[in-house]
Design a protein around this motif. Structure first.
Motif, PDB file in Angstrom:
ATOM      1  N   ALA B 158       7.156 -13.528 -21.260  1.00  0.00           N
ATOM      2  CA  ALA B 158       5.991 -13.626 -20.361  1.00  0.00           C
ATOM      3  C   ALA B 158       6.433 -13.440 -18.913  1.00  0.00           C
ATOM      4  N   ALA B 159       7.583 -14.010 -18.569  1.00  0.00           N
ATOM      5  CA  ALA B 159       8.112 -13.856 -17.203  1.00  0.00           C
ATOM      6  C   ALA B 159       8.425 -12.395 -16.912  1.00  0.00           C
ATOM      7  N   ILE B 160       9.015 -11.711 -17.884  1.00  0.00           N
ATOM      8  CA  ILE B 160       9.375 -10.300 -17.693  1.00  0.00           C
ATOM      9  C   ILE B 160       8.123  -9.440 -17.522  1.00  0.00           C
ATOM     10  N   VAL B 161       7.120  -9.700 -18.351  1.00  0.00           N
ATOM     11  CA  VAL B 161       5.868  -8.926 -18.261  1.00  0.00           C
ATOM     12  C   VAL B 161       5.189  -9.179 -16.911  1.00  0.00           C
ATOM     13  N   ALA B 162       5.162 -10.428 -16.493  1.00  0.00           N
ATOM     14  CA  ALA B 162       4.518 -10.760 -15.208  1.00  0.00           C
ATOM     15  C   ALA B 162       5.264 -10.088 -14.044  1.00  0.00           C
ATOM     16  N   ALA B 163       6.586 -10.119 -14.104  1.00  0.00           N
ATOM     17  CA  ALA B 163       7.383  -9.517 -13.027  1.00  0.00           C
ATOM     18  C   ALA B 163       7.199  -7.999 -12.994  1.00  0.00           C
ATOM     19  N   PHE B 164       7.183  -7.385 -14.178  1.00  0.00           N
ATOM     20  CA  PHE B 164       6.997  -5.931 -14.237  1.00  0.00           C
ATOM     21  C   PHE B 164       5.604  -5.559 -13.719  1.00  0.00           C
ATOM     22  N   GLY B 165       4.623  -6.358 -14.101  1.00  0.00           N
ATOM     23  CA  GLY B 165       3.251  -6.124 -13.631  1.00  0.00           C
ATOM     24  C   GLY B 165       3.160  -6.191 -12.114  1.00  0.00           C
ATOM     25  N   ARG B 166       3.930  -7.088 -11.531  1.00  0.00           N
ATOM     26  CA  ARG B 166       3.898  -7.224 -10.061  1.00  0.00           C
ATOM     27  C   ARG B 166       4.518  -6.002  -9.385  1.00  0.00           C
ATOM     28  N   ILE B 167       5.650  -5.536  -9.882  1.00  0.00           N
ATOM     29  CA  ILE B 167       6.342  -4.473  -9.131  1.00  0.00           C
ATOM     30  C   ILE B 167       5.777  -3.084  -9.418  1.00  0.00           C
ATOM     31  N   ILE B 168       5.219  -2.869 -10.596  1.00  0.00           N
ATOM     32  CA  ILE B 168       4.690  -1.523 -10.887  1.00  0.00           C
ATOM     33  C   ILE B 168       3.407  -1.271 -10.087  1.00  0.00           C
ATOM     34  N   THR B 169       2.772  -2.348  -9.639  1.00  0.00           N
ATOM     35  CA  THR B 169       1.499  -2.190  -8.919  1.00  0.00           C
ATOM     36  C   THR B 169       1.638  -2.406  -7.408  1.00  0.00           C
ATOM     37  N   GLU B 170       2.819  -2.812  -6.946  1.00  0.00           N
ATOM     38  CA  GLU B 170       2.923  -3.125  -5.510  1.00  0.00           C
ATOM     39  C   GLU B 170       2.980  -1.840  -4.683  1.00  0.00           C
ATOM     40  N   VAL B 171       2.351  -1.876  -3.536  1.00  0.00           N
ATOM     41  CA  VAL B 171       2.307  -0.683  -2.701  1.00  0.00           C
ATOM     42  C   VAL B 171       3.059  -0.882  -1.375  1.00  0.00           C
ATOM     43  N   GLY B 172       3.002  -2.098  -0.841  1.00  0.00           N
ATOM     44  CA  GLY B 172       3.532  -2.337   0.503  1.00  0.00           C
ATOM     45  C   GLY B 172       5.003  -2.020   0.647  1.00  0.00           C
ATOM     46  N   SER B 173       5.822  -2.564  -0.242  1.00  0.00           N
ATOM     47  CA  SER B 173       7.266  -2.376  -0.140  1.00  0.00           C
ATOM     48  C   SER B 173       7.652  -0.917  -0.409  1.00  0.00           C
ATOM     49  N   SER B 174       7.073  -0.339  -1.484  1.00  0.00           N
ATOM     50  CA  SER B 174       7.428   1.047  -1.840  1.00  0.00           C
ATOM     51  C   SER B 174       7.049   2.021  -0.730  1.00  0.00           C
ATOM     52  N   MET B 175       5.897   1.786  -0.118  1.00  0.00           N
ATOM     53  CA  MET B 175       5.440   2.673   0.961  1.00  0.00           C
ATOM     54  C   MET B 175       6.403   2.604   2.149  1.00  0.00           C
ATOM     55  N   MET B 176       6.821   1.389   2.502  1.00  0.00           N
ATOM     56  CA  MET B 176       7.639   1.217   3.700  1.00  0.00           C
ATOM     57  C   MET B 176       9.074   1.703   3.527  1.00  0.00           C
ATOM     58  N   VAL B 177       9.677   1.380   2.376  1.00  0.00           N
ATOM     59  CA  VAL B 177      11.097   1.744   2.232  1.00  0.00           C
ATOM     60  C   VAL B 177      11.291   3.045   1.459  1.00  0.00           C
ATOM     61  N   GLY B 178      10.226   3.473   0.751  1.00  0.00           N
ATOM     62  CA  GLY B 178      10.323   4.723  -0.010  1.00  0.00           C
ATOM     63  C   GLY B 178       9.840   5.912   0.784  1.00  0.00           C
ATOM     64  N   GLY B 179       8.839   5.687   1.615  1.00  0.00           N
ATOM     65  CA  GLY B 179       8.329   6.763   2.466  1.00  0.00           C
ATOM     66  C   GLY B 179       7.302   7.650   1.805  1.00  0.00           C
ATOM     67  N   ASN B 180       6.957   7.405   0.539  1.00  0.00           N
ATOM     68  CA  ASN B 180       5.907   8.163  -0.163  1.00  0.00           C
ATOM     69  C   ASN B 180       6.188   9.669  -0.163  1.00  0.00           C
ATOM     70  N   ILE B 181       7.419  10.057  -0.472  1.00  0.00           N
ATOM     71  CA  ILE B 181       7.807  11.473  -0.475  1.00  0.00           C
ATOM     72  C   ILE B 181       7.493  12.085  -1.844  1.00  0.00           C
ATOM     73  N   LEU B 182       6.706  13.162  -1.830  1.00  0.00           N
ATOM     74  CA  LEU B 182       6.270  13.793  -3.078  1.00  0.00           C
ATOM     75  C   LEU B 182       7.486  14.231  -3.917  1.00  0.00           C
ATOM     76  N   HIS B 183       7.389  14.002  -5.212  1.00  0.00           N
ATOM     77  CA  HIS B 183       8.428  14.338  -6.202  1.00  0.00           C
ATOM     78  C   HIS B 183       9.714  13.535  -6.028  1.00  0.00           C
ATOM     79  N   TYR B 184       9.708  12.552  -5.139  1.00  0.00           N
ATOM     80  CA  TYR B 184      10.933  11.767  -4.961  1.00  0.00           C
ATOM     81  C   TYR B 184      10.641  10.269  -4.918  1.00  0.00           C
TER      82      TYR B 184
END
Lengths: 240, 233
Positions: B158-184
């Motif tokens: 249950a902990a693993i599913v909850a944690a995966f659910g949190r990170i697969i849907t998060e936008v703030g961190s990925s946008m800031m450190v990933g830069g939203n670069i297409l295909h990357y």
């Protein structure tokens, strides 16, 4: 020279345990001999369970050392020798969430016993404990008596030198107690040292050959060696 | 603007005709989040076990910090990781900013508190006799730890599913450190945010459907597995 047969399997020296600074018990020496059946009695809270767990190497004493195979070990090294030779059974033995056969197989798998030998030994021990009909059943759903017998079989399969039983017949009916005593007696006859912690030792006196009482932090031996009126062979009995 | 029905229809067409751009975004999302889980889960669960069973100094402080971090907004995690990885930051020389590695680091920071808190609760609820029984039957401490983990596997799952659910849907961190670069570094949540801002709702809805389906599958799988955990004679 000490008789080989009566050389202790394990000898514990100067055991001391404190809780929050208060002395729980202080035991100058305690020996386990093959074939012994020791009943450890005492009021609630005197430290019977703690003592058994120390003897099994599950918790550490504040002081103490162990003599095993003529060598002296202090904690934490001593705990490895205790765990290798001694198995502790809880008042209500814990059953892993798997079948009875898998529970019995658990220790052998850890020891790296090959699968065919494990299966054979499991079948043998199931038959020994009269547990064949429970082999495939989840061990969690068994009655108290059945769990105790599975726990004894699970211990026996590992051929320990000593078995420590914490109130083994608590919350069992008379028939289940008889079955458990029968198996304990068989283990004792195979040369395994048995220590039974009991709040009410009366019922198990008949299978014991030593009676120890833990009282006010001291271990008092209540066994009295008597010579029978009918023959000259010494036998052990207990103070009332 | 298209109607909601038309947009949804377009989204389903994109999804089921195998639109390469869409499926590339889905693949990046899963690749990054699964790797973050792969690195974070063993560390977090072992630490959760040690917090429950070991004598770690400052244990209560660690637990309090972890519980506090449960509520941390992803954008704050993103900002912190950004500051660490930016050119002037302490890890700037590694040049990880706007890479998938940076996204993985951010997602690990987000999922570790969940794994720790829920894992710790599962271990605390476990019967201590399991640990002692494993030890007395000859298990080394690390084997006994795995035995206890097996006994509380449903709580850990249950902990693993909850944690995966949190990170697969998060936008703030990925946008800031990933830069939203297409295909990357463009993943599902950042793509939804971008497409919505452009008024391209079809791809956003298609990706939203993927996330919803994922949540449904994970929860259904968890229910099925936990259902099997019911003790039967």
């Amino acid at each position: 020279m000490m008789d080989q047969a009566r050389r202790p399997l394990l000898r514990y020296h100067e055991l001391e345990k404190r809780f929050s600074g208060d002395l729980l018990f202080e035991i100058p020496e305690f020996s386990l001999h093959g074939g012994d059946c020791i009943v450890l009695s005492g009021r609630n809270g005197t430290g019977k369970t703690t003592l058994l767990k120390i003897l099994a190497g599950l918790i550490a004493p504040d002081k103490g050392w162990v003599e095993c195979g003529g060598k002296r070990y202090s904690w934490p090294k001593a705990k490895d020798h205790c765990r290798r030779n001694v198995i502790y059974l809880h008042q209500q033995p814990y059953m892993f969430d798997r079948s009875v056969a898998a529970n019995i197989d658990f220790g052998m798998r850890l020891a790296g016993v090959p699968a065919p030998a494990r299966r054979r030994r499991t079948d043998e021990v199931l038959a020994w404990g009269g547990l064949e009909y429970l082999a495939g059943r989840n061990a969690r759903v068994l009655s108290c008596g059945e769990k105790q017998r599975v726990a004894l079989a699970r211990a026996k399969v590992l051929s320990p030198k000593a078995l420590l039983l914490d109130e083994p017949t608590a919350s069992m009916d008379k028939e289940a107690c008889e079955k458990a005593y029968f198996l304990i007696k068989r283990l004792q006859s195979e040369g395994i040292a048995i220590v039974i912690a009991a709040h009410e030792p009366q019922a198990i006196r008949r299978i014991a050959n030593r009676l120890l009482q833990l009282d006010a932090g001291k271990l008092i031996d209540q066994t009295v060696l008597k010579v029978s009126d009918h023959d000259d062979a010494p036998r052990e009995c207990f103070r009332e | 603007m298209n109607t909601l029905a038309q947009t949804t229809e377009n989204a389903l067409i994109l999804l089921f005709t195998g639109d390469p751009e869409l499926w590339n975004i889905i693949a990046i999302s899963f690749s990054v989040s699964l790797r973050a889980m792969l690195f974070a889960t063993p560390v977090a669960l072992v630490l959760a076990f040690l917090l429950a069973y070991g004598r770690i100094p400052g244990r209560r402080i660690v637990i309090s910090i972890m519980h506090t971090l449960l509520a941390i907004p992803p954008v704050v995690v993103g900002l912190t990781v950004y500051l660490f990885l930016s050119r002037n930051g302490p890890l700037g020389d590694l040049r990880l900013l706007f890479t998938q590695t940076a996204m993985i680091i951010g997602q690990m920071v987000l999922c570790i508190p969940i794994l720790l808190a829920m894992g710790h609760a599962a271990f605390q609820g476990a019967d201590r006799r399991a640990w002692e029984t494993a030890l007395t039957l000859g298990a080394a401490p690390w084997r006994a730890m795995f035995t206890v983990m097996h006994e509380v596997r449903f709580g850990l799952l249950a902990a693993i599913v909850a944690a995966f659910g949190r990170i697969i849907t998060e936008v703030g961190s990925s946008m800031m450190v990933g830069g939203n670069i297409l295909h990357y570094t463009r993943n599902i949540p950042t793509a939804i945010a971008l497409e919505t801002s452009k008024g391209e709702f079809a791809q956003g809805i298609a990706l939203g459907i993927v996330l919803l389906l994922l949540a449904m599958i994970l929860n259904f799988a968890l229910t099925v597995v936990q259902g099997k955990g019911v003790i039967t004679a």
